[in-house]
Scaffold this motif. Structure first.
Motif, short mmCIF file in Angstrom:
data_model
loop_
_atom_site.label_atom_id
_atom_site.label_comp_id
_atom_site.label_asym_id
_atom_site.label_seq_id
_atom_site.Cartn_x
_atom_site.Cartn_y
_atom_site.Cartn_z
N SER A 1 3.17 17.10 0.80
CA SER A 1 4.38 17.60 1.84
C SER A 1 4.02 16.28 3.38
CB SER A 1 4.74 19.14 2.61
OG SER A 1 5.69 18.98 3.78
N GLY A 2 5.28 15.53 3.83
CA GLY A 2 4.60 15.31 4.83
C GLY A 2 4.19 13.48 4.35
N ILE A 3 3.94 13.41 3.50
CA ILE A 3 3.98 11.93 3.47
C ILE A 3 4.83 11.15 2.66
CG2 ILE A 3 1.53 10.91 1.80
CD1 ILE A 3 0.45 12.46 3.73
N ARG A 4 4.99 10.23 2.79
CA ARG A 4 6.27 9.40 1.91
C ARG A 4 5.99 8.83 0.67
NH1 ARG A 4 7.40 4.40 5.88
NH2 ARG A 4 5.50 3.58 5.93
N GLN B 1 1.05 -1.05 0.02
CA GLN B 1 0.38 0.12 0.10
C GLN B 1 0.85 1.51 0.20
OE1 GLN B 1 -2.65 -0.03 3.42
NE2 GLN B 1 -4.36 -1.41 2.71
N ILE B 2 0.31 1.92 -0.49
CA ILE B 2 1.05 3.29 -0.70
C ILE B 2 0.09 5.04 -1.13
CG2 ILE B 2 1.43 2.94 -3.57
CD1 ILE B 2 3.54 4.98 -3.19
N ASP B 3 0.14 5.51 -0.34
CA ASP B 3 -0.77 7.00 -0.32
C ASP B 3 0.00 8.01 -1.70
OD1 ASP B 3 -1.21 9.53 0.00
OD2 ASP B 3 -1.29 8.91 2.02
N VAL B 4 0.13 7.63 -2.80
CA VAL B 4 -0.51 8.36 -4.04
C VAL B 4 0.15 9.51 -3.61
CG1 VAL B 4 -1.23 6.21 -5.38
CG2 VAL B 4 -2.43 7.82 -4.84
N ARG B 5 -0.48 10.38 -3.05
CA ARG B 5 -0.17 11.88 -2.53
C ARG B 5 1.43 11.83 -2.55
NH1 ARG B 5 -3.39 13.64 2.21
NH2 ARG B 5 -2.51 11.56 3.03
N GLY B 6 1.98 10.88 -1.65
CA GLY B 6 3.04 11.35 -1.99
C GLY B 6 4.15 11.30 -2.49
N PRO B 7 4.43 10.14 -4.08
CA PRO B 7 4.86 10.48 -5.27
C PRO B 7 3.67 11.19 -6.43
CG PRO B 7 4.53 8.56 -5.08
CD PRO B 7 3.66 9.14 -3.87
N LYS B 8 3.49 12.35 -5.53
CA LYS B 8 2.76 13.43 -6.17
C LYS B 8 3.44 14.93 -6.11
CE LYS B 8 0.65 11.55 -9.49
NZ LYS B 8 0.90 11.43 -10.83
N GLY B 9 4.49 14.56 -4.53
CA GLY B 9 4.68 15.76 -3.73
C GLY B 9 3.52 16.18 -2.48
#
Length: 172
Positions: free
Chosen positions: A107-110, A97-105
């Motif tokens: 902040s605070g989401i790996r 599982q990955i929070d796809v907000r992280g690779p979209k930049g």
């Protein structure tokens, strides 16, 4: 304290030996990347169309899961040989599982996995104690599993022992 279930290394522990891996790749300003490893046919990565890709190959993060199960297969074999542990084969199932907000930049989401679930079924007639020793040594030695663990990915690994005669796998 040294764990008595951890088997001796199969290499001189006092002599440093560096392994070097080389990969070359090209990307034509899109999501698809052509990757060359040694003299093998090229492999590709891409993204699903839902993430802006062309959905023509596994995503880079899916290839991390490929690396995880492939690495476990190699390490299981090496540990089994070192232990004279007999087994007919192994089946793997893996998801993350990955929070796809992280690779979209955001902040605070790996930008990498939060969790990874790995199911390993070993087909063996070895006793439970030796199976547990195999498991412990594989988890101690597997580079990819340890890399994910060191990155703080919550690893949920389930090991199951089934009779050797139930193995139906076919590796070509």
């Amino acid at each position: 304290m040294i764990d008595p279930d951890i088997i001796e290394p199969s290499i001189d522990p006092e002599t440093k030996k560096i392994g070097v891996r080389h990969v070359k790749a090209t990307n034509a300003a899109g999501t698809r990347t052509k990757i060359q490893v040694r003299d093998f046919d090229p492999v590709y990565t891409d993204e699903p169309s839902s993430l802006g890709g062309t959905n023509t190959a596994p995503s880079p993060l899916e290839t991390v899961l490929v690396a995880l199960v492939g690495c476990d297969g190699v390490i299981i074999n090496g540990v089994a040989q070192a232990m004279s542990f007999a087994y007919a084969g192994v089946d793997f199932a893996c998801e993350s599982q990955i929070d796809v907000r992280g690779p979209k930049g955001v902040s605070g989401i790996r930008p990498y996995f939060e969790t990874a679930k790995l199911e390993i079924i070993v087909y063996t007639d070895e006793p439970e104690a030796r199976f547990n020793q195999l498991r412990k040594n594989v988890e101690f030695r597997c580079p990819v599993m340890n890399l994910l663990d060191a990155a703080g990915v919550e690893m949920n690994v389930t090991w199951t022992r089934r009779p050797a005669g139930e193995y139906a796998g076919n590796v070509e």
